[in-house]
Motif scaffolding. Structure first.
Motif, PDB file in Angstrom:
ATOM      1  N   ILE A   1      32.826  39.917  37.339  1.00 49.27           N
ATOM      2  CA  ILE A   1      33.504  39.422  36.152  1.00 49.27           C
ATOM      3  C   ILE A   1      34.965  39.867  36.155  1.00 49.27           C
ATOM      4  O   ILE A   1      35.288  40.988  36.553  1.00 49.27           O
ATOM      5  CB  ILE A   1      32.786  39.896  34.869  1.00 49.27           C
ATOM      6  CG1 ILE A   1      33.375  39.203  33.647  1.00 49.27           C
ATOM      7  CG2 ILE A   1      32.820  41.409  34.746  1.00 49.27           C
ATOM      8  CD1 ILE A   1      32.581  39.435  32.382  1.00 49.27           C
ATOM      9  N   GLN A   2      35.861  38.948  35.766  1.00 46.74           N
ATOM     10  CA  GLN A   2      37.299  39.216  35.705  1.00 46.74           C
ATOM     11  C   GLN A   2      37.856  38.547  34.460  1.00 46.74           C
ATOM     12  O   GLN A   2      37.224  37.658  33.880  1.00 46.74           O
ATOM     13  CB  GLN A   2      38.002  38.645  36.943  1.00 46.74           C
ATOM     14  CG  GLN A   2      37.511  39.224  38.267  1.00 46.74           C
ATOM     15  CD  GLN A   2      38.048  38.442  39.452  1.00 46.74           C
ATOM     16  OE1 GLN A   2      38.090  37.215  39.424  1.00 46.74           O
ATOM     17  NE2 GLN A   2      38.482  39.151  40.470  1.00 46.74           N
ATOM     18  N   ASP A   3      39.089  38.966  34.055  1.00 47.65           N
ATOM     19  CA  ASP A   3      39.730  38.216  32.985  1.00 47.65           C
ATOM     20  C   ASP A   3      40.009  36.802  33.487  1.00 47.65           C
ATOM     21  O   ASP A   3      40.157  36.558  34.688  1.00 47.65           O
ATOM     22  CB  ASP A   3      41.026  38.896  32.539  1.00 47.65           C
ATOM     23  CG  ASP A   3      42.105  38.849  33.601  1.00 47.65           C
ATOM     24  OD1 ASP A   3      42.862  37.861  33.623  1.00 47.65           O
ATOM     25  OD2 ASP A   3      42.158  39.789  34.418  1.00 47.65           O
TER      26      ASP A   3
ATOM     27  N   TRP B   1      40.612  35.255  37.270  1.00 45.91           N
ATOM     28  CA  TRP B   1      39.520  34.450  37.831  1.00 45.91           C
ATOM     29  C   TRP B   1      40.026  33.078  38.281  1.00 45.91           C
ATOM     30  O   TRP B   1      39.647  32.589  39.351  1.00 45.91           O
ATOM     31  CB  TRP B   1      38.411  34.293  36.801  1.00 45.91           C
ATOM     32  CG  TRP B   1      37.252  33.481  37.314  1.00 45.91           C
ATOM     33  CD1 TRP B   1      36.187  33.919  38.039  1.00 45.91           C
ATOM     34  CD2 TRP B   1      37.079  32.071  37.162  1.00 45.91           C
ATOM     35  NE1 TRP B   1      35.355  32.879  38.340  1.00 45.91           N
ATOM     36  CE2 TRP B   1      35.879  31.724  37.820  1.00 45.91           C
ATOM     37  CE3 TRP B   1      37.815  31.071  36.528  1.00 45.91           C
ATOM     38  CZ2 TRP B   1      35.396  30.431  37.864  1.00 45.91           C
ATOM     39  CZ3 TRP B   1      37.337  29.773  36.577  1.00 45.91           C
ATOM     40  CH2 TRP B   1      36.153  29.451  37.227  1.00 45.91           C
TER      41      TRP B   1
END
Length: 350
Positions: A308-310, A314
């Motif tokens: 998961i990334q901001d 992403w």
């Protein structure tokens, strides 16, 4: 039902050692931080051992290697979590329905329903269905023609079991689950899709539990098979002609495409997608959201996807992922110029 147990009674049931007052009674189970003196609690991980000094629980279940404060009553066992699982049955307040057929149920005269079976209001049991002793069929459930249901099964409200499905003993089917619906079989033609009638069935072994709103489709020709001890969470889809091996656990929102065979003792996390016509070995674990696109021949733990990334990071990385093939070709071309001797040796080996 008696939901009050003394420390000594619990020790005998669990075959556990005990320390404290043998006559101390508990009437329920609670977590260590929420327990009151009338509660039983448990400590499954040694790293939380400090919680024993602050808990108000009347009795705690712990492993042999845990130091128990003198003020606490305790049950000493090899596996605290397993012991907790066993005692939950003692405190379950689910009321078993009375045996007999409710006046609001519809039971075909050709069905076999022993007197020990409970059939709730609004149920339907079709012709030539055979129901095992002490089975519960709750309100609105449907058992279609030719089904074979084992002993001590529980079919919860509004579950639907299509024709000719076979359930073993002690099977639990939760509400709104559908067992034996048609598999997704269609042949293309110029006029549109031509339905392939699903001529197989579903065979479910003993001690299987299938969660609410899950579906297990019938086979196209051969049966879909769920072996003994399998546990399936809510909203899982098992497509036609799949085979799920003994004691495998499948978490919620997983989808398994047709004709895939999953081995024994597998652990499949939530939101896993498994492609069709694959073979998964015994003792395989898929972490949540894994996309399984090929057969797995060796036991182990598998994952796929990105972390998961901001969203801004992403999006950039998603674009870069699409450029990977171009970058690989550029790196290969650079290697040819920077390391020409390696290219020459590679050509010789070819």
């Amino acid at each position: 039902m008696n939901n009050s147990f003394t420390l000594q009674q619990l020790a005998e049931i669990l075959q556990a050692k005990w320390i404290g007052d043998p006559d101390y009674k508990v009437i329920g189970i609670a977590s260590l931080d929420k327990a009151e003196p009338h509660h039983l609690s448990f400590l499954s991980k040694k790293k939380y051992e400090g919680h024993l000094h602050s808990t108000r629980a009347g009795v705690v279940i712990v492993k042999h290697d845990v130091s128990v404060p003198e003020r606490l009553n305790a049950l000493i066992v090899p596996d605290a979590y397993l012991a907790y699982a066993k005692v939950t049955k003692l405190f379950c307040r689910r009321v078993k329905p009375q045996a007999g057929i409710h006046p609001g149920a519809t039971v075909d005269p050709r069905a076999v329903v022993p007197p020990s079976v409970s059939v709730g209001p609004g149920c339907y049991i079709g012709p030539n269905a055979v129901i095992g002793e002490n089975t519960e069929i709750h309100a609105g459930a449907v058992i279609s023609a030719g089904c074979r249901i084992g002993v001590d099964c529980i079919i919860y409200p509004n579950a639907v079991i299509y024709h000719d499905v076979v359930l073993g003993d002690r099977v639990t089917i939760h509400s709104a689950a559908v067992i034996g619906a048609d598999g997704f079989g269609f042949a293309p033609s110029r006029e549109g899709w031509v339905k392939i009638y699903q001529l197989g069935s579903v065979r479910i072994g003993n001690d299987v539990e299938i969660g609410a709103s899950s579906t297990v489709d019938r086979g196209a020709i051969d049966d879909t098979v769920i072996e003994d001890g399998v546990i399936i969470d809510d909203q899982v889809h098992v497509a036609h002609n799949c085979k799920i091996g003994r004691n495998t656990a499948i978490a919620g929102c997983t989808g398994i495409a047709g004709s895939t065979e999953i081995g024994e003792n597998c652990l499949i996390g939530g939101l896993v997608g498994i492609g069709g016509h694959l073979k998964i070995a015994d003792n395989v674990q898929f972490n949540g959201s894994t996309a399984v696109t090929k057969s797995i021949t060796e036991a182990g733990i598998y994952s796929s996807g990105t972390v998961i990334q901001d969203v801004h990071t992403w999006r950039r990385n998603a674009v870069r992922f699409g450029q990977l093939d171009q970058w690989v070709e550029r790196v290969k071309n650079l290697e040819k110029h920077v390391f020409p001797e390696q290219e020459a040796n590679s050509n010789k080996s070819d």
